[in-house]
Design a protein around this motif. Structure first.
Motif, PDB file in Angstrom:
ATOM      1  N   SER A 180     -30.066   2.749  20.946  1.00 48.89           N
ATOM      2  CA  SER A 180     -30.012   3.785  19.912  1.00 48.89           C
ATOM      3  C   SER A 180     -29.740   5.152  20.531  1.00 48.89           C
ATOM      4  O   SER A 180     -29.063   5.994  19.931  1.00 48.89           O
ATOM      5  CB  SER A 180     -31.330   3.810  19.122  1.00 48.89           C
ATOM      6  N   ASP A 181     -30.259   5.377  21.755  1.00 52.26           N
ATOM      7  CA  ASP A 181     -29.997   6.647  22.439  1.00 52.26           C
ATOM      8  C   ASP A 181     -28.510   6.809  22.744  1.00 52.26           C
ATOM      9  O   ASP A 181     -27.940   7.905  22.586  1.00 52.26           O
ATOM     10  CB  ASP A 181     -30.796   6.720  23.751  1.00 52.26           C
ATOM     11  N   LYS A 182     -27.888   5.707  23.170  1.00 52.42           N
ATOM     12  CA  LYS A 182     -26.454   5.759  23.478  1.00 52.42           C
ATOM     13  C   LYS A 182     -25.649   5.987  22.203  1.00 52.42           C
ATOM     14  O   LYS A 182     -24.685   6.769  22.188  1.00 52.42           O
ATOM     15  CB  LYS A 182     -26.012   4.466  24.154  1.00 52.42           C
ATOM     16  N   MET A 183     -26.077   5.339  21.102  1.00 52.51           N
ATOM     17  CA  MET A 183     -25.370   5.507  19.832  1.00 52.51           C
ATOM     18  C   MET A 183     -25.541   6.933  19.309  1.00 52.51           C
ATOM     19  O   MET A 183     -24.594   7.525  18.790  1.00 52.51           O
ATOM     20  CB  MET A 183     -25.886   4.504  18.811  1.00 52.51           C
ATOM     21  N   ASP A 184     -26.753   7.496  19.471  1.00 52.59           N
ATOM     22  CA  ASP A 184     -26.984   8.881  19.040  1.00 52.59           C
ATOM     23  C   ASP A 184     -26.115   9.837  19.846  1.00 52.59           C
ATOM     24  O   ASP A 184     -25.553  10.799  19.306  1.00 52.59           O
ATOM     25  CB  ASP A 184     -28.460   9.254  19.208  1.00 52.59           C
ATOM     26  N   GLY A 185     -26.018   9.588  21.160  1.00 49.48           N
ATOM     27  CA  GLY A 185     -25.163  10.420  22.009  1.00 49.48           C
ATOM     28  C   GLY A 185     -23.703  10.307  21.613  1.00 49.48           C
ATOM     29  O   GLY A 185     -22.971  11.299  21.614  1.00 49.48           O
ATOM     30  N   PHE A 186     -23.283   9.096  21.260  1.00 50.67           N
ATOM     31  CA  PHE A 186     -21.905   8.879  20.802  1.00 50.67           C
ATOM     32  C   PHE A 186     -21.622   9.682  19.534  1.00 50.67           C
ATOM     33  O   PHE A 186     -20.576  10.323  19.408  1.00 50.67           O
ATOM     34  CB  PHE A 186     -21.686   7.387  20.552  1.00 50.67           C
ATOM     35  N   LYS A 187     -22.575   9.653  18.590  1.00 57.05           N
ATOM     36  CA  LYS A 187     -22.374  10.384  17.334  1.00 57.05           C
ATOM     37  C   LYS A 187     -22.334  11.893  17.564  1.00 57.05           C
ATOM     38  O   LYS A 187     -21.559  12.599  16.922  1.00 57.05           O
ATOM     39  CB  LYS A 187     -23.489  10.019  16.335  1.00 57.05           C
ATOM     40  N   ARG A 188     -23.161  12.370  18.505  1.00 61.29           N
ATOM     41  CA  ARG A 188     -23.180  13.820  18.768  1.00 61.29           C
ATOM     42  C   ARG A 188     -21.909  14.299  19.441  1.00 61.29           C
ATOM     43  O   ARG A 188     -21.383  15.361  19.115  1.00 61.29           O
ATOM     44  CB  ARG A 188     -24.382  14.177  19.643  1.00 61.29           C
ATOM     45  N   SER A 189     -21.402  13.497  20.391  1.00 60.74           N
ATOM     46  CA  SER A 189     -20.339  13.995  21.260  1.00 60.74           C
ATOM     47  C   SER A 189     -18.952  13.431  20.988  1.00 60.74           C
ATOM     48  O   SER A 189     -17.944  14.104  21.244  1.00 60.74           O
ATOM     49  CB  SER A 189     -20.694  13.695  22.728  1.00 60.74           C
ATOM     50  N   VAL A 190     -18.860  12.202  20.488  1.00 54.93           N
ATOM     51  CA  VAL A 190     -17.569  11.524  20.398  1.00 54.93           C
ATOM     52  C   VAL A 190     -17.153  11.204  18.971  1.00 54.93           C
ATOM     53  O   VAL A 190     -15.979  11.342  18.615  1.00 54.93           O
ATOM     54  CB  VAL A 190     -17.588  10.212  21.235  1.00 54.93           C
ATOM     55  N   ALA A 191     -18.107  10.793  18.132  1.00 60.17           N
ATOM     56  CA  ALA A 191     -17.767  10.341  16.773  1.00 60.17           C
ATOM     57  C   ALA A 191     -17.119  11.458  15.968  1.00 60.17           C
ATOM     58  O   ALA A 191     -17.445  12.635  16.152  1.00 60.17           O
ATOM     59  CB  ALA A 191     -19.024   9.854  16.055  1.00 60.17           C
ATOM     60  N   PRO A 192     -16.186  11.101  15.080  1.00 61.57           N
ATOM     61  CA  PRO A 192     -15.581  12.130  14.210  1.00 61.57           C
ATOM     62  C   PRO A 192     -16.639  12.747  13.305  1.00 61.57           C
ATOM     63  O   PRO A 192     -17.685  12.146  13.049  1.00 61.57           O
ATOM     64  CB  PRO A 192     -14.537  11.338  13.408  1.00 61.57           C
ATOM     65  N   ASP A 193     -16.368  13.937  12.806  1.00 60.96           N
ATOM     66  CA  ASP A 193     -17.353  14.677  12.013  1.00 60.96           C
ATOM     67  C   ASP A 193     -17.865  13.893  10.811  1.00 60.96           C
ATOM     68  O   ASP A 193     -19.043  13.948  10.474  1.00 60.96           O
ATOM     69  CB  ASP A 193     -16.745  16.007  11.532  1.00 60.96           C
ATOM     70  N   TYR A 194     -16.977  13.125  10.167  1.00 58.34           N
ATOM     71  CA  TYR A 194     -17.390  12.413   8.957  1.00 58.34           C
ATOM     72  C   TYR A 194     -18.309  11.215   9.254  1.00 58.34           C
ATOM     73  O   TYR A 194     -18.813  10.577   8.332  1.00 58.34           O
ATOM     74  CB  TYR A 194     -16.169  11.951   8.156  1.00 58.34           C
ATOM     75  N   GLN A 195     -18.525  10.904  10.558  1.00 54.04           N
ATOM     76  CA  GLN A 195     -19.407   9.795  10.916  1.00 54.04           C
ATOM     77  C   GLN A 195     -20.678  10.252  11.630  1.00 54.04           C
ATOM     78  O   GLN A 195     -21.534   9.427  11.934  1.00 54.04           O
ATOM     79  CB  GLN A 195     -18.660   8.796  11.817  1.00 54.04           C
ATOM     80  N   LYS A 196     -20.816  11.540  11.846  1.00 47.72           N
ATOM     81  CA  LYS A 196     -21.956  12.024  12.618  1.00 47.72           C
ATOM     82  C   LYS A 196     -23.299  11.788  11.928  1.00 47.72           C
ATOM     83  O   LYS A 196     -24.336  11.692  12.578  1.00 47.72           O
ATOM     84  CB  LYS A 196     -21.789  13.512  12.934  1.00 47.72           C
ATOM     85  N   ASN A 197     -23.300  11.716  10.602  1.00 44.99           N
ATOM     86  CA  ASN A 197     -24.544  11.476   9.865  1.00 44.99           C
ATOM     87  C   ASN A 197     -24.588  10.082   9.250  1.00 44.99           C
ATOM     88  O   ASN A 197     -25.410   9.801   8.382  1.00 44.99           O
ATOM     89  CB  ASN A 197     -24.702  12.528   8.756  1.00 44.99           C
ATOM     90  N   SER A 198     -23.698   9.201   9.725  1.00 45.73           N
ATOM     91  CA  SER A 198     -23.627   7.835   9.201  1.00 45.73           C
ATOM     92  C   SER A 198     -24.494   6.896  10.031  1.00 45.73           C
ATOM     93  O   SER A 198     -24.962   7.246  11.117  1.00 45.73           O
ATOM     94  CB  SER A 198     -22.169   7.343   9.216  1.00 45.73           C
ATOM     95  N   THR A 199     -24.718   5.691   9.507  1.00 44.47           N
ATOM     96  CA  THR A 199     -25.424   4.641  10.241  1.00 44.47           C
ATOM     97  C   THR A 199     -24.373   3.759  10.896  1.00 44.47           C
ATOM     98  O   THR A 199     -23.649   3.015  10.215  1.00 44.47           O
ATOM     99  CB  THR A 199     -26.292   3.792   9.289  1.00 44.47           C
ATOM    100  N   LEU A 200     -24.250   3.861  12.220  1.00 45.83           N
ATOM    101  CA  LEU A 200     -23.246   3.112  12.969  1.00 45.83           C
ATOM    102  C   LEU A 200     -23.899   1.920  13.660  1.00 45.83           C
ATOM    103  O   LEU A 200     -24.918   2.062  14.338  1.00 45.83           O
ATOM    104  CB  LEU A 200     -22.564   4.021  14.000  1.00 45.83           C
ATOM    105  N   ILE A 201     -23.290   0.734  13.483  1.00 46.75           N
ATOM    106  CA  ILE A 201     -23.829  -0.509  14.038  1.00 46.75           C
ATOM    107  C   ILE A 201     -22.926  -0.993  15.171  1.00 46.75           C
ATOM    108  O   ILE A 201     -21.730  -1.258  14.944  1.00 46.75           O
ATOM    109  CB  ILE A 201     -23.908  -1.608  12.950  1.00 46.75           C
TER     110      ILE A 201
END
Length: 289
Positions: A227-248
């Motif tokens: 989950s830490d790696k996924m949170d880091g991905f959302k903060r730094s790499v994921a597009p803006d429209y996915q930053k507050n999404s639930t990514l599996i």
């Protein structure tokens, strides 16, 4: 409350503050049945039978029990934040500070001005009355309450769209309020109020996003993407429209640290409620709220 007189006074206080109200589902049934009666049996005859009166009392009683519990809980939490109003002496520094804190709470959390004078008596409200008013605000704006349903929503039942519209409307109203109140509580200068806001939003996030959390944890164990790696991905790499999404995560990380994932928010019916909560919590965590 120990005596019958004290119990009645407490109930009257709860009713006057709007904490306990006629149950929303019972009232919805009454409105629909009133429209449906065909003359063979009157609505009043049906509702006045002993079994219907008993069922109504049980249903409304359970609903009011939780509202009273919530009112007691909020009063206790607000006393922790501001102090005990019953020990204050009018005119003292502590009294004035307490009332100023209440005014600030209504401005920041309630988004409205605190009215110092009782509209019925014209007398200045006591610290206890002010605290009870704040508690009632939280109860009536976070728990479905029939008297809060707008007339336009009630009239929708006359259209061919379905009859039971008040309860879903209240769920939407209270969900929006939970998010708004929680976000405002996080901006308070009082640490106890900030804690209330954090708990409120985390709790709502757990309820609306529970399924996504379970799937994410299962995928974490299968793929090794934490989950830490996924949170880091959302903060730094994921597009803006996915930053507050639930990514599996769907695959393990390759030698370059890349992995495939699925945006669960697309299939989550509660995403429209969950996404604003995640946005507020993320902004608070990043220090941008």
């Amino acid at each position: 409350a120990k005596t019958d007189k004290q119990k009645l006074a407490k109930i009257e206080n709860l009713i006057n503050r709007g904490v306990i109200d006629q149950n929303i589902n019972v009232q919805e049934m009454k409105r629909v049945l009133e429209k449906a009666k065909d003359g063979k049996i009157t609505f009043n005859t049906l509702m006045n039978t002993k079994i219907m009166q008993k069922l109504t009392d049980i249903y409304q009683g359970a609903d009011n029990f939780w509202k009273i519990y919530s009112d007691n809980f909020y009063q206790g939490a607000l006393k922790t934040a501001f102090g005990n109003p019953e020990t204050l002496i009018k005119g003292s520094k502590a009294y004035n500070t307490y009332m100023q804190n209440i005014e600030d709470w209504f401005r920041v959390v309630g988004g409205q001005r605190f009215v110092k004078l009782d509209p019925l008596t014209g007398v200045e409200k006591t610290p206890l009355q002010a605290l009870e008013e704040a508690s009632a605000y939280l109860v009536t704006n976070t728990i479905p309450t029939y008297s809060k349903v707008p007339a336009i929503i009630e009239n929708i039942r006359n259209l061919p769209l379905g009859n039971f519209v008040a309860f879903p409307a209240e769920i939407l109203r209270t969900t929006a309020n939970i998010i708004n109140i929680g976000a405002r509580e996080l901006t308070s200068t009082n640490p106890f109020i900030r804690q209330m806001g954090a708990r409120r939003l985390v709790g709502a996030s757990a309820v609306f996003g529970g399924t996504g959390t379970i799937i994410a944890e299962a995928s974490e164990k299968i793929t090794g993407v934490t989950s830490d790696k996924m949170d880091g991905f959302k903060r730094s790499v994921a597009p803006d429209y996915q930053k507050n999404s639930t990514l599996i995560p769907l695959t393990e990380s390759d030698e370059n640290g890349n992995f495939k994932y699925f945006n669960f928010s697309y299939t989550n019916p509660y995403d429209s409620m969950l996404r604003p909560i995640n946005a507020v919590l993320n902004a608070y965590g990043n220090g941008t709220l």
